[in-house]
Write a protein that holds these residues in place. Structure first.
Motif, PDB file in Angstrom:
ATOM      1  N   SER A   7       0.839  -1.194   0.000  1.00 13.18           N
ATOM      2  CA  SER A   7       0.000   0.000   0.000  1.00 13.18           C
ATOM      3  C   SER A   7       0.877   1.247   0.000  1.00 13.18           C
ATOM      4  O   SER A   7       1.930   1.276   0.652  1.00 13.18           O
ATOM      5  CB  SER A   7      -0.912   0.022   1.228  1.00 13.18           C
ATOM      6  OG  SER A   7      -1.515   1.293   1.400  1.00 13.18           O
ATOM      7  N   GLU A   8       0.433   2.268  -0.698  1.00 16.16           N
ATOM      8  CA  GLU A   8       1.159   3.531  -0.696  1.00 16.16           C
ATOM      9  C   GLU A   8       1.144   4.192   0.676  1.00 16.16           C
ATOM     10  O   GLU A   8       1.950   5.080   0.955  1.00 16.16           O
ATOM     11  CB  GLU A   8       0.551   4.490  -1.729  1.00 16.16           C
ATOM     12  CG  GLU A   8       0.710   4.031  -3.167  1.00 16.16           C
ATOM     13  CD  GLU A   8       0.087   4.998  -4.146  1.00 16.16           C
ATOM     14  OE1 GLU A   8      -0.620   5.936  -3.672  1.00 16.16           O
ATOM     15  OE2 GLU A   8       0.286   4.833  -5.362  1.00 16.16           O
ATOM     16  N   PRO A  26      12.429  -6.681 -10.036  1.00 15.46           N
ATOM     17  CA  PRO A  26      11.647  -7.708 -10.740  1.00 15.46           C
ATOM     18  C   PRO A  26      10.485  -8.245  -9.917  1.00 15.46           C
ATOM     19  O   PRO A  26       9.457  -8.645 -10.483  1.00 15.46           O
ATOM     20  CB  PRO A  26      12.686  -8.804 -11.031  1.00 15.46           C
ATOM     21  CG  PRO A  26      13.803  -8.566 -10.071  1.00 15.46           C
ATOM     22  CD  PRO A  26      13.836  -7.101  -9.818  1.00 15.46           C
ATOM     23  N   ILE A  27      10.617  -8.246  -8.610  1.00 17.39           N
ATOM     24  CA  ILE A  27       9.530  -8.721  -7.755  1.00 17.39           C
ATOM     25  C   ILE A  27       8.326  -7.794  -7.876  1.00 17.39           C
ATOM     26  O   ILE A  27       7.180  -8.243  -7.993  1.00 17.39           O
ATOM     27  CB  ILE A  27      10.010  -8.833  -6.297  1.00 17.39           C
ATOM     28  CG1 ILE A  27      11.052  -9.939  -6.171  1.00 17.39           C
ATOM     29  CG2 ILE A  27       8.840  -9.080  -5.345  1.00 17.39           C
ATOM     30  CD1 ILE A  27      11.712 -10.024  -4.813  1.00 17.39           C
ATOM     31  N   VAL A  28       8.584  -6.493  -7.853  1.00 18.01           N
ATOM     32  CA  VAL A  28       7.499  -5.514  -7.999  1.00 18.01           C
ATOM     33  C   VAL A  28       6.886  -5.613  -9.393  1.00 18.01           C
ATOM     34  O   VAL A  28       5.654  -5.616  -9.552  1.00 18.01           O
ATOM     35  CB  VAL A  28       8.025  -4.087  -7.740  1.00 18.01           C
ATOM     36  CG1 VAL A  28       6.965  -3.043  -8.110  1.00 18.01           C
ATOM     37  CG2 VAL A  28       8.425  -3.923  -6.273  1.00 18.01           C
ATOM     38  N   GLU A  29       7.733  -5.728 -10.412  1.00 20.26           N
ATOM     39  CA  GLU A  29       7.233  -5.789 -11.794  1.00 20.26           C
ATOM     40  C   GLU A  29       6.357  -7.009 -12.030  1.00 20.26           C
ATOM     41  O   GLU A  29       5.384  -6.950 -12.790  1.00 20.26           O
ATOM     42  CB  GLU A  29       8.405  -5.782 -12.767  1.00 20.26           C
ATOM     43  CG  GLU A  29       9.149  -4.453 -12.821  1.00 20.26           C
ATOM     44  CD  GLU A  29      10.361  -4.496 -13.728  1.00 20.26           C
ATOM     45  OE1 GLU A  29      10.774  -5.610 -14.119  1.00 20.26           O
ATOM     46  OE2 GLU A  29      10.901  -3.428 -14.044  1.00 20.26           O
ATOM     47  N   GLY A  50       0.900  -5.311  -9.631  1.00 19.42           N
ATOM     48  CA  GLY A  50       0.338  -4.204  -8.866  1.00 19.42           C
ATOM     49  C   GLY A  50       0.112  -4.518  -7.400  1.00 19.42           C
ATOM     50  O   GLY A  50      -0.259  -3.628  -6.619  1.00 19.42           O
ATOM     51  N   GLU A  51       0.336  -5.767  -6.994  1.00 25.69           N
ATOM     52  CA  GLU A  51       0.146  -6.137  -5.590  1.00 25.69           C
ATOM     53  C   GLU A  51       1.179  -5.442  -4.701  1.00 25.69           C
ATOM     54  O   GLU A  51       0.883  -5.042  -3.575  1.00 25.69           O
ATOM     55  CB  GLU A  51       0.281  -7.650  -5.437  1.00 25.69           C
ATOM     56  CG  GLU A  51       0.180  -8.133  -3.994  1.00 25.69           C
ATOM     57  CD  GLU A  51       0.534  -9.605  -3.835  1.00 25.69           C
ATOM     58  OE1 GLU A  51       0.396 -10.112  -2.703  1.00 25.69           O
ATOM     59  OE2 GLU A  51       0.961 -10.240  -4.822  1.00 25.69           O
TER      60      GLU A  51
END
Length: 245
Positions: A120-121, A179-182, A186-187
């Motif tokens: 979450s932001e 790469p984990i974020v990509e 969007g999770e």
């Protein structure tokens, strides 16, 4: 593309002499095998990644026979000191604290950023719970930041702690997290500011192994000067990664 200026003029002829004297020796290369793209275990059960490719090339140029040994991160320095292997190539940042126990070559990966990733932001990076891998400079940073540090033995567990709600965020090398974020769809997302830590990544050796350190320093310098290290960095970390000039 960012550039890092080389600082190799101070290398003396003794490095070349050490290189010649080390030919033919068998060197055991210690790595974690759990920190892609730096190092990981591939589908064939073998050590792979940037550091495997780089380490093999360094050994080839130094005319050394090198064998790879997998070791858990939390005991990787003690097992080097005790003689279970001769080097560490495991995404290890050069720090003054570690230099009190082991020696380092010059860096083969330039100083880079660490970053926070959360689900979450609105993640609380200052007063919340932040996951970090045990015995890393990132865990040390979190411990002094005011956040509550929760430590795990492997980097995968730190990310899992965010996914399952055990931690508000994870703090780690940004190159590991990208790469984990990509791939998260969007999770997961980067939050907060990047934080520069450490003096780059280098090869760790016992403090008594000055000849071996000089040998690897000489071939790292050679790869920086002929551009082959930059080519390898871009292969594993992308064209926008920090390189040497």
């Amino acid at each position: 593309m960012k550039k890092i200026l080389l600082a190799t003029a101070a290398l003396s002829l003794t490095a070349g002499m050490a290189l010649a004297e080390s030919h033919g020796k068998t060197i055991r290369m210690g790595t974690e095998g759990a920190y892609p793209p730096y190092n990981f275990i591939n589908d064939a059960g073998e050590v792979d990644g940037f550091e495997r490719e780089l380490g093999d090339e360094l050994c080839k140029r130094a005319e050394l026979t090198c064998e790879w040994v997998k070791n858990d991160w939390d005991s990787i320095i003690p097992n080097l000191v005790s003689g279970n292997y001769d080097t560490i190539m495991a995404g290890m940042s050069i720090t003054d604290e570690r230099k009190e126990v082991i020696a380092f070559t010059q860096n083969y990966y330039p100083p880079t950023a660490s970053a926070y990733v959360a689900a979450s932001e609105e993640a609380d990076l200052e007063g919340g719970v932040v996951a970090g891998q045990t015995a890393t400079i990132q865990a040390g940073y979190v411990a002094e930041s005011g956040a509550t540090l929760i430590e795990f033995a492997t980097p995968e567990e730190t990310v899992a702690a965010v996914r399952n709600g055990e931690a508000d965020a994870v703090f780690a090398d940004k190159d590991y997290l990208v790469p984990i974020v990509e791939e998260s769809g969007g999770e997961l997302m980067f939050v907060g500011e990047d934080v520069p830590l450490g003096g780059g990544i280098g090869m760790g050796l016992r403090q008594s192994d000055t000849e071996l350190r000089d040998t690897f320093d000489a071939v790292i310098t050679e790869m920086k000067e002929d551009g082959s290290l930059n080519t390898m960095l871009k292969k594993w970390f992308g064209d926008d990664t920090t390189t040497y000039e």
